[in-house]
Enzyme design. Sequence first.
Site, PDB file in Angstrom:
ATOM      1  N   LYS A   1      -9.529   2.823   3.316  1.00  0.00           N
ATOM      2  CA  LYS A   1      -8.495   1.853   3.685  1.00  0.00           C
ATOM      3  C   LYS A   1      -7.203   2.576   4.045  1.00  0.00           C
ATOM      4  CE  LYS A   1      -6.402  -2.441   1.899  1.00  0.00           C
ATOM      5  NZ  LYS A   1      -6.368  -3.362   0.735  1.00  0.00           N
TER       6      LYS A   1
ATOM      7  N   SER B   1      -7.417  -8.022   1.737  1.00  0.00           N
ATOM      8  CA  SER B   1      -6.799  -7.261   2.808  1.00  0.00           C
ATOM      9  C   SER B   1      -7.620  -6.050   3.250  1.00  0.00           C
ATOM     10  CB  SER B   1      -5.413  -6.777   2.355  1.00  0.00           C
ATOM     11  OG  SER B   1      -5.526  -5.907   1.233  1.00  0.00           O
TER      12      SER B   1
ATOM     13  N   SER C   1      -8.517  -8.231  -2.939  1.00  0.00           N
ATOM     14  CA  SER C   1      -8.614  -7.607  -1.620  1.00  0.00           C
ATOM     15  C   SER C   1      -9.810  -6.692  -1.407  1.00  0.00           C
ATOM     16  CB  SER C   1      -7.327  -6.831  -1.304  1.00  0.00           C
ATOM     17  OG  SER C   1      -6.272  -7.730  -1.068  1.00  0.00           O
TER      18      SER C   1
END
Length: 423
Positions: A28, A103, A127
Amino acid sequence: MSTNAFITEETIEPDGNGPLSELTVAVKDNISTAGVTTTCGSAMLEDYVPPYDATVVSKIKAAGGTIVGKTNMDEFGMGGTTETSAFGPTENPAAPGHVPGGSSGGSAAAVAAGEADVAIGSDTGGSVRNPAAFCGVVGIKPTYGLVSRYGLVAYANSLEQIGPLANTVEDAARLLDVISGPDRNDGTTNDGGADSAYAAAVDDKIDTLTVGVITDLLEGADDRVVDVFEDRIDALEAAGATIEEVSLDSLEHAVQAYYVIAMSEASSNLARFDGVRYGTSGGSDGNWNESFAAAREAGFGPEVKRRILLGTYALSAGYHDKYYKKAQDARAWVKQDFDEAFKSVDVLASPTMPVLPPALGESLSDPLQLYLMDANTVPVNLANLPAISVPAGTADNRPVGLQLIGPKFGEETIIRAASAIER
Protein backbone atom coordinates in the site's frame (compact mmCIF):
# COMPACT_ATOMS: atom_id res chain seq x y z
CA MET A 1 -8.87 -5.95 -17.27
CA SER A 2 -6.99 -2.87 -16.08
CA THR A 3 -7.93 -2.19 -12.46
CA ASN A 4 -5.66 0.81 -11.75
CA ALA A 5 -4.50 -1.11 -8.69
CA PHE A 6 -0.98 0.34 -8.72
CA ILE A 7 0.26 3.91 -8.38
CA THR A 8 3.90 2.89 -8.88
CA GLU A 9 4.96 -0.35 -10.55
CA GLU A 10 8.57 -0.89 -9.60
CA THR A 11 10.20 -4.15 -8.62
CA ILE A 12 12.08 -4.21 -5.31
CA GLU A 13 14.20 -7.33 -5.21
CA PRO A 14 14.43 -9.47 -2.04
CA ASP A 15 17.45 -9.37 0.23
CA GLY A 16 17.52 -13.14 0.73
CA ASN A 17 15.60 -16.41 0.68
CA GLY A 18 12.89 -17.37 3.12
CA PRO A 19 9.21 -18.18 3.60
CA LEU A 20 8.11 -15.63 0.99
CA SER A 21 10.58 -16.72 -1.71
CA GLU A 22 8.97 -16.83 -5.17
CA LEU A 23 6.00 -14.76 -3.93
CA THR A 24 5.22 -11.32 -5.34
CA VAL A 25 4.04 -8.70 -2.85
CA ALA A 26 2.12 -5.45 -3.42
CA VAL A 27 2.55 -2.70 -0.82
CA LYS A 28 0.00 0.00 0.00
CA ASP A 29 1.29 3.44 -0.93
CA ASN A 30 1.28 4.81 2.63
CA ILE A 31 4.05 2.41 3.66
CA SER A 32 7.60 3.69 3.16
CA THR A 33 9.85 2.11 0.54
CA ALA A 34 13.40 3.47 0.29
CA GLY A 35 13.97 5.15 -3.06
CA VAL A 36 10.44 4.45 -4.33
CA THR A 37 7.74 7.12 -4.39
CA THR A 38 5.22 6.91 -1.52
CA THR A 39 2.24 9.19 -2.21
CA CYS A 40 -0.51 8.10 0.22
CA GLY A 41 -2.82 8.55 -2.77
CA SER A 42 -2.43 12.33 -2.42
CA ALA A 43 -1.23 15.17 -4.62
CA MET A 44 0.39 16.50 -1.45
CA LEU A 45 3.03 13.73 -1.61
CA GLU A 46 3.09 13.15 -5.36
CA ASP A 47 6.89 13.49 -5.50
CA TYR A 48 7.82 12.20 -2.02
CA VAL A 49 10.53 9.52 -1.99
CA PRO A 50 11.27 8.05 1.47
CA PRO A 51 14.91 7.57 2.47
CA TYR A 52 14.16 4.37 4.41
CA ASP A 53 12.09 1.17 4.39
CA ALA A 54 9.22 0.56 6.76
CA THR A 55 9.91 -2.32 9.15
CA VAL A 56 7.35 -4.53 7.37
CA VAL A 57 9.05 -3.86 4.03
CA SER A 58 12.45 -4.81 5.47
CA LYS A 59 10.95 -8.03 6.85
CA ILE A 60 9.30 -8.92 3.53
CA LYS A 61 12.57 -8.41 1.63
CA ALA A 62 14.52 -10.44 4.21
CA ALA A 63 11.95 -13.26 3.88
CA GLY A 64 12.49 -13.45 0.12
CA GLY A 65 9.40 -11.58 -1.06
CA THR A 66 9.63 -9.59 -4.30
CA ILE A 67 7.78 -6.29 -4.08
CA VAL A 68 6.18 -5.45 -7.43
CA GLY A 69 4.75 -2.01 -6.75
CA LYS A 70 2.86 0.45 -4.57
CA THR A 71 -0.91 0.18 -4.60
CA ASN A 72 -3.63 2.77 -4.99
CA MET A 73 -5.58 3.87 -1.92
CA ASP A 74 -8.03 6.42 -0.63
CA GLU A 75 -6.12 9.62 0.07
CA PHE A 76 -4.25 9.25 3.39
CA GLY A 77 -6.46 6.23 4.10
CA MET A 78 -9.59 8.38 4.34
CA GLY A 79 -12.32 6.55 2.49
CA GLY A 80 -13.87 3.16 1.94
CA THR A 81 -13.96 2.88 -1.85
CA THR A 82 -10.50 3.93 -3.18
CA GLU A 83 -12.24 6.74 -5.04
CA THR A 84 -10.71 9.62 -3.06
CA SER A 85 -7.26 8.87 -4.50
CA ALA A 86 -5.66 11.77 -6.37
CA PHE A 87 -4.65 9.21 -9.01
CA GLY A 88 -8.12 8.01 -9.92
CA PRO A 89 -10.29 5.16 -8.66
CA THR A 90 -9.47 1.46 -8.69
CA GLU A 91 -12.00 -0.95 -10.23
CA ASN A 92 -13.04 -4.16 -8.51
CA PRO A 93 -11.74 -7.12 -10.55
CA ALA A 94 -14.24 -9.44 -8.82
CA ALA A 95 -17.18 -7.16 -9.68
CA PRO A 96 -16.31 -4.97 -12.70
CA GLY A 97 -17.92 -1.55 -12.59
CA HIS A 98 -17.96 -1.57 -8.79
CA VAL A 99 -15.62 -0.21 -6.11
CA PRO A 100 -12.96 -2.51 -4.61
CA GLY A 101 -13.49 -1.13 -1.11
CA GLY A 102 -10.95 0.93 0.72
CA SER A 103 -8.82 2.39 1.79
CA SER A 104 -6.51 -0.51 0.80
CA GLY A 105 -8.50 -1.10 -2.38
CA GLY A 106 -5.47 -1.25 -4.64
CA SER A 107 -3.87 -3.98 -2.51
CA ALA A 108 -7.02 -6.12 -2.53
CA ALA A 109 -7.60 -5.55 -6.25
CA ALA A 110 -3.99 -6.48 -7.08
CA VAL A 111 -4.42 -9.84 -5.30
CA ALA A 112 -7.88 -10.50 -6.74
CA ALA A 113 -6.68 -9.72 -10.28
CA GLY A 114 -3.58 -11.91 -9.96
CA GLU A 115 -1.24 -8.92 -10.23
CA ALA A 116 0.43 -9.92 -6.93
CA ASP A 117 0.39 -13.12 -4.88
CA VAL A 118 -0.09 -11.30 -1.58
CA ALA A 119 -0.32 -7.69 -0.46
CA ILE A 120 0.06 -5.39 2.52
CA GLY A 121 -2.53 -2.83 3.57
CA SER A 122 -3.29 -0.76 6.63
CA ASP A 123 -6.50 -0.89 8.68
CA THR A 124 -7.63 2.13 10.70
CA GLY A 125 -11.36 1.37 10.70
CA GLY A 126 -11.67 -1.56 8.33
CA SER A 127 -9.33 -0.61 5.50
CA VAL A 128 -7.94 -4.14 5.10
CA ARG A 129 -11.15 -6.06 5.81
CA ASN A 130 -13.45 -3.84 3.73
CA PRO A 131 -11.58 -4.32 0.41
CA ALA A 132 -10.92 -7.98 1.24
CA ALA A 133 -14.68 -8.51 1.52
CA PHE A 134 -15.54 -6.49 -1.58
CA CYS A 135 -12.85 -8.17 -3.74
CA GLY A 136 -13.42 -11.72 -2.48
CA VAL A 137 -10.01 -12.21 -0.85
CA VAL A 138 -8.73 -12.73 2.71
CA GLY A 139 -7.66 -9.80 4.87
CA ILE A 140 -6.32 -9.76 8.45
CA LYS A 141 -6.37 -6.80 10.83
CA PRO A 142 -3.90 -7.83 13.58
CA THR A 143 -4.08 -6.96 17.27
CA TYR A 144 -2.82 -3.44 17.89
CA GLY A 145 0.91 -3.75 18.58
CA LEU A 146 1.45 -7.11 16.86
CA VAL A 147 2.89 -5.53 13.70
CA SER A 148 5.25 -2.57 13.62
CA ARG A 149 3.87 0.70 12.26
CA TYR A 150 7.34 2.18 11.76
CA GLY A 151 7.30 3.62 8.24
CA LEU A 152 3.51 3.79 8.00
CA VAL A 153 2.38 7.35 7.29
CA ALA A 154 0.14 8.06 10.26
CA TYR A 155 -3.59 8.71 9.98
CA ALA A 156 -4.89 7.79 13.46
CA ASN A 157 -2.12 6.33 15.61
CA SER A 158 -4.27 4.72 18.30
CA LEU A 159 -6.39 2.80 15.78
CA GLU A 160 -4.32 1.69 12.81
CA GLN A 161 -2.46 -1.54 12.09
CA ILE A 162 -0.70 -2.99 9.05
CA GLY A 163 -2.14 -6.28 7.84
CA PRO A 164 -1.90 -8.87 5.03
CA LEU A 165 -4.21 -9.64 2.10
CA ALA A 166 -4.10 -12.86 0.09
CA ASN A 167 -6.23 -15.29 -1.89
CA THR A 168 -6.14 -17.89 0.88
CA VAL A 169 -6.14 -17.89 4.66
CA GLU A 170 -2.86 -19.82 4.64
CA ASP A 171 -1.04 -17.26 2.48
CA ALA A 172 -2.34 -14.38 4.61
CA ALA A 173 -1.18 -16.23 7.73
CA ARG A 174 2.25 -16.87 6.17
CA LEU A 175 2.66 -13.17 5.52
CA LEU A 176 1.52 -12.35 9.06
CA ASP A 177 4.17 -14.76 10.40
CA VAL A 178 6.78 -12.68 8.59
CA ILE A 179 5.67 -9.14 9.46
CA SER A 180 4.62 -9.63 13.10
CA GLY A 181 6.81 -9.14 16.15
CA PRO A 182 8.28 -6.37 18.33
CA ASP A 183 10.26 -3.51 16.83
CA ARG A 184 12.52 -1.14 18.73
CA ASN A 185 11.49 1.61 16.28
CA ASP A 186 7.83 1.34 17.32
CA GLY A 187 7.19 1.67 21.05
CA THR A 188 3.61 0.40 20.68
CA THR A 189 4.73 -3.07 19.57
CA ASN A 190 5.14 -5.94 22.02
CA ASP A 191 5.86 -9.64 22.01
CA GLY A 192 2.28 -10.76 22.70
CA GLY A 193 2.33 -13.02 19.67
CA ALA A 194 6.04 -13.79 19.60
CA ASP A 195 5.58 -17.55 20.06
CA SER A 196 2.69 -17.85 17.61
CA ALA A 197 2.77 -19.74 14.33
CA TYR A 198 -0.14 -18.39 12.34
CA ALA A 199 0.22 -20.47 9.18
CA ALA A 200 0.38 -23.63 11.32
CA ALA A 201 -3.09 -22.83 12.72
CA VAL A 202 -4.78 -23.18 9.35
CA ASP A 203 -5.65 -26.89 9.44
CA ASP A 204 -6.75 -27.18 13.06
CA LYS A 205 -10.20 -28.59 13.79
CA ILE A 206 -12.97 -26.39 15.18
CA ASP A 207 -15.19 -28.89 17.01
CA THR A 208 -14.33 -27.23 20.34
CA LEU A 209 -14.87 -23.68 19.07
CA THR A 210 -17.73 -21.45 20.26
CA VAL A 211 -18.69 -18.73 17.79
CA GLY A 212 -20.76 -15.75 18.92
CA VAL A 213 -22.88 -14.13 16.20
CA ILE A 214 -23.17 -10.39 16.89
CA THR A 215 -26.87 -9.76 16.32
CA ASP A 216 -26.42 -5.97 16.53
CA LEU A 217 -24.34 -6.07 13.31
CA LEU A 218 -27.04 -7.93 11.38
CA GLU A 219 -29.61 -5.21 12.01
CA GLY A 220 -29.75 -2.85 9.06
CA ALA A 221 -27.51 -5.00 6.88
CA ASP A 222 -28.56 -5.82 3.32
CA ASP A 223 -30.75 -8.95 3.33
CA ARG A 224 -28.63 -10.48 0.56
CA VAL A 225 -25.51 -10.08 2.70
CA VAL A 226 -27.24 -11.57 5.75
CA ASP A 227 -28.43 -14.60 3.76
CA VAL A 228 -24.88 -15.44 2.60
CA PHE A 229 -23.51 -14.85 6.10
CA GLU A 230 -26.06 -17.14 7.74
CA ASP A 231 -25.33 -19.91 5.21
CA ARG A 232 -21.65 -19.83 6.24
CA ILE A 233 -22.52 -19.82 9.94
CA ASP A 234 -24.69 -22.89 9.34
CA ALA A 235 -21.72 -24.54 7.64
CA LEU A 236 -19.51 -23.75 10.64
CA GLU A 237 -22.07 -25.33 12.93
CA ALA A 238 -22.22 -28.39 10.69
CA ALA A 239 -18.43 -28.65 10.93
CA GLY A 240 -18.70 -28.92 14.72
CA ALA A 241 -18.57 -25.36 16.04
CA THR A 242 -21.03 -24.20 18.70
CA ILE A 243 -23.01 -21.11 17.66
CA GLU A 244 -24.41 -18.54 20.11
CA GLU A 245 -26.10 -15.19 19.65
CA VAL A 246 -24.37 -12.21 21.28
CA SER A 247 -25.51 -8.61 21.72
CA LEU A 248 -23.14 -5.71 22.42
CA ASP A 249 -25.11 -2.59 23.37
CA SER A 250 -22.12 -0.26 22.93
CA LEU A 251 -21.93 -0.89 19.19
CA GLU A 252 -24.81 1.53 18.67
CA HIS A 253 -22.34 4.35 19.39
CA ALA A 254 -19.18 2.87 17.84
CA VAL A 255 -19.28 4.61 14.46
CA GLN A 256 -19.82 8.04 16.01
CA ALA A 257 -17.04 7.52 18.55
CA TYR A 258 -14.67 6.17 15.92
CA TYR A 259 -15.03 9.13 13.57
CA VAL A 260 -14.56 11.72 16.32
CA ILE A 261 -11.37 9.97 17.48
CA ALA A 262 -10.01 9.20 14.00
CA MET A 263 -10.64 12.70 12.64
CA SER A 264 -9.15 14.30 15.73
CA GLU A 265 -5.96 12.26 15.40
CA ALA A 266 -5.87 12.97 11.65
CA SER A 267 -6.10 16.70 12.32
CA SER A 268 -2.99 16.45 14.47
CA ASN A 269 -1.04 14.03 12.27
CA LEU A 270 -1.62 15.85 9.00
CA ALA A 271 -0.45 19.20 10.39
CA ARG A 272 3.06 18.25 9.24
CA PHE A 273 2.01 18.51 5.59
CA ASP A 274 2.47 22.25 5.25
CA GLY A 275 4.60 22.62 2.13
CA VAL A 276 7.70 23.30 4.25
CA ARG A 277 8.46 20.09 6.16
CA TYR A 278 6.50 17.82 3.81
CA GLY A 279 4.32 18.18 0.78
CA THR A 280 3.79 20.38 -2.21
CA SER A 281 4.82 24.01 -1.85
CA GLY A 282 2.17 26.71 -1.88
CA GLY A 283 4.55 29.55 -2.69
CA SER A 284 4.90 32.16 0.02
CA ASP A 285 6.04 35.61 -1.05
CA GLY A 286 7.22 35.89 2.53
CA ASN A 287 3.85 35.12 4.15
CA TRP A 288 4.05 31.76 5.91
CA ASN A 289 0.34 31.58 6.79
CA GLU A 290 -0.72 32.16 3.19
CA SER A 291 1.82 29.61 1.98
CA PHE A 292 0.61 27.04 4.52
CA ALA A 293 -3.02 27.54 3.43
CA ALA A 294 -2.18 27.44 -0.27
CA ALA A 295 -0.15 24.22 0.07
CA ARG A 296 -2.96 22.44 1.90
CA GLU A 297 -5.62 23.78 -0.45
CA ALA A 298 -3.69 22.45 -3.46
CA GLY A 299 -2.41 19.24 -1.89
CA PHE A 300 -5.43 17.80 -0.07
CA GLY A 301 -8.60 16.45 -1.62
CA PRO A 302 -12.15 17.18 -0.40
CA GLU A 303 -12.49 14.17 1.93
CA VAL A 304 -9.18 14.84 3.68
CA LYS A 305 -10.09 18.51 4.14
CA ARG A 306 -13.48 17.50 5.57
CA ARG A 307 -11.91 15.19 8.14
CA ILE A 308 -9.23 17.68 9.17
CA LEU A 309 -11.86 20.38 9.72
CA LEU A 310 -14.13 18.08 11.73
CA GLY A 311 -11.22 16.80 13.81
CA THR A 312 -9.93 20.28 14.52
CA TYR A 313 -13.40 21.32 15.61
CA ALA A 314 -13.74 18.33 17.95
CA LEU A 315 -10.44 19.23 19.64
CA SER A 316 -11.06 22.95 19.89
CA ALA A 317 -11.58 24.84 23.14
CA GLY A 318 -15.09 24.40 24.45
CA TYR A 319 -15.78 21.27 22.41
CA HIS A 320 -13.05 18.84 23.53
CA ASP A 321 -15.08 17.42 26.43
CA LYS A 322 -18.33 17.50 24.47
CA TYR A 323 -16.97 15.41 21.58
CA TYR A 324 -13.49 13.93 22.00
CA LYS A 325 -13.73 12.99 25.68
CA LYS A 326 -17.21 11.55 25.19
CA ALA A 327 -15.94 9.51 22.23
CA GLN A 328 -13.13 8.08 24.38
CA ASP A 329 -15.70 7.11 27.02
CA ALA A 330 -17.69 5.29 24.33
CA ARG A 331 -14.48 3.56 23.20
CA ALA A 332 -13.92 2.25 26.72
CA TRP A 333 -17.50 0.92 26.71
CA VAL A 334 -16.87 -0.93 23.42
CA LYS A 335 -13.71 -2.53 24.85
CA GLN A 336 -15.58 -3.56 27.97
CA ASP A 337 -18.38 -5.17 25.95
CA PHE A 338 -15.92 -7.20 23.88
CA ASP A 339 -14.05 -8.35 26.99
CA GLU A 340 -17.32 -9.53 28.51
CA ALA A 341 -18.35 -11.37 25.35
CA PHE A 342 -15.07 -13.29 25.17
CA LYS A 343 -15.77 -14.80 28.57
CA SER A 344 -18.33 -17.09 26.91
CA VAL A 345 -17.22 -17.38 23.25
CA ASP A 346 -13.92 -17.99 21.45
CA VAL A 347 -14.59 -15.78 18.42
CA LEU A 348 -17.26 -13.31 17.34
CA ALA A 349 -18.76 -13.26 13.85
CA SER A 350 -20.55 -10.76 11.62
CA PRO A 351 -20.74 -9.81 7.97
CA THR A 352 -17.58 -7.86 7.18
CA MET A 353 -19.54 -5.20 5.32
CA PRO A 354 -23.27 -4.57 5.74
CA VAL A 355 -23.68 -3.82 2.02
CA LEU A 356 -22.61 -5.19 -1.34
CA PRO A 357 -19.89 -3.32 -3.28
CA PRO A 358 -21.46 -0.11 -4.65
CA ALA A 359 -21.07 0.91 -8.27
CA LEU A 360 -18.19 3.25 -9.06
CA GLY A 361 -19.29 6.83 -8.37
CA GLU A 362 -22.43 5.80 -6.50
CA SER A 363 -21.32 6.71 -2.96
CA LEU A 364 -19.14 9.79 -3.39
CA SER A 365 -21.99 12.28 -3.06
CA ASP A 366 -23.05 11.02 0.38
CA PRO A 367 -20.18 10.99 2.93
CA LEU A 368 -22.51 10.01 5.79
CA GLN A 369 -23.51 6.79 4.04
CA LEU A 370 -19.84 6.02 3.44
CA TYR A 371 -19.14 6.45 7.15
CA LEU A 372 -22.08 4.22 8.13
CA MET A 373 -20.73 1.54 5.79
CA ASP A 374 -17.97 1.02 8.39
CA ALA A 375 -20.41 -0.01 11.14
CA ASN A 376 -19.22 -3.63 11.28
CA THR A 377 -15.48 -2.96 11.14
CA VAL A 378 -14.71 0.10 13.30
CA PRO A 379 -15.58 -1.52 16.67
CA VAL A 380 -12.59 -3.84 16.23
CA ASN A 381 -10.21 -0.90 15.88
CA LEU A 382 -11.72 0.90 18.86
CA ALA A 383 -11.07 -2.21 20.97
CA ASN A 384 -7.62 -2.86 19.37
CA LEU A 385 -8.58 -6.49 18.65
CA PRO A 386 -7.67 -8.85 15.77
CA ALA A 387 -10.14 -9.69 13.00
CA ILE A 388 -10.14 -11.49 9.68
CA SER A 389 -12.38 -11.19 6.63
CA VAL A 390 -12.81 -14.40 4.67
CA PRO A 391 -14.88 -14.87 1.48
CA ALA A 392 -18.33 -16.20 2.34
CA GLY A 393 -19.92 -16.33 -1.11
CA THR A 394 -21.57 -13.96 -3.56
CA ALA A 395 -24.87 -12.16 -4.01
CA ASP A 396 -25.88 -10.58 -7.31
CA ASN A 397 -22.42 -11.53 -8.64
CA ARG A 398 -20.69 -9.44 -5.95
CA PRO A 399 -18.49 -10.87 -3.16
CA VAL A 400 -19.63 -11.06 0.46
CA GLY A 401 -17.13 -11.31 3.32
CA LEU A 402 -17.52 -12.89 6.76
CA GLN A 403 -15.68 -11.23 9.65
CA LEU A 404 -14.29 -13.17 12.61
CA ILE A 405 -13.12 -11.19 15.65
CA GLY A 406 -10.82 -12.62 18.31
CA PRO A 407 -9.63 -11.59 21.76
CA LYS A 408 -6.35 -9.72 22.10
CA PHE A 409 -3.58 -11.69 20.35
CA GLY A 410 -6.15 -14.31 19.34
CA GLU A 411 -4.97 -14.42 15.71
CA GLU A 412 -4.43 -18.20 15.75
CA THR A 413 -8.05 -18.78 16.77
CA ILE A 414 -9.59 -16.57 14.09
CA ILE A 415 -7.26 -18.05 11.46
CA ARG A 416 -8.35 -21.56 12.48
CA ALA A 417 -12.04 -20.63 12.21
CA ALA A 418 -11.52 -18.76 8.92
CA SER A 419 -9.78 -21.78 7.35
CA ALA A 420 -12.82 -23.89 8.26
CA ILE A 421 -15.09 -21.41 6.46
CA GLU A 422 -12.71 -21.45 3.51
CA ARG A 423 -12.83 -25.23 3.32
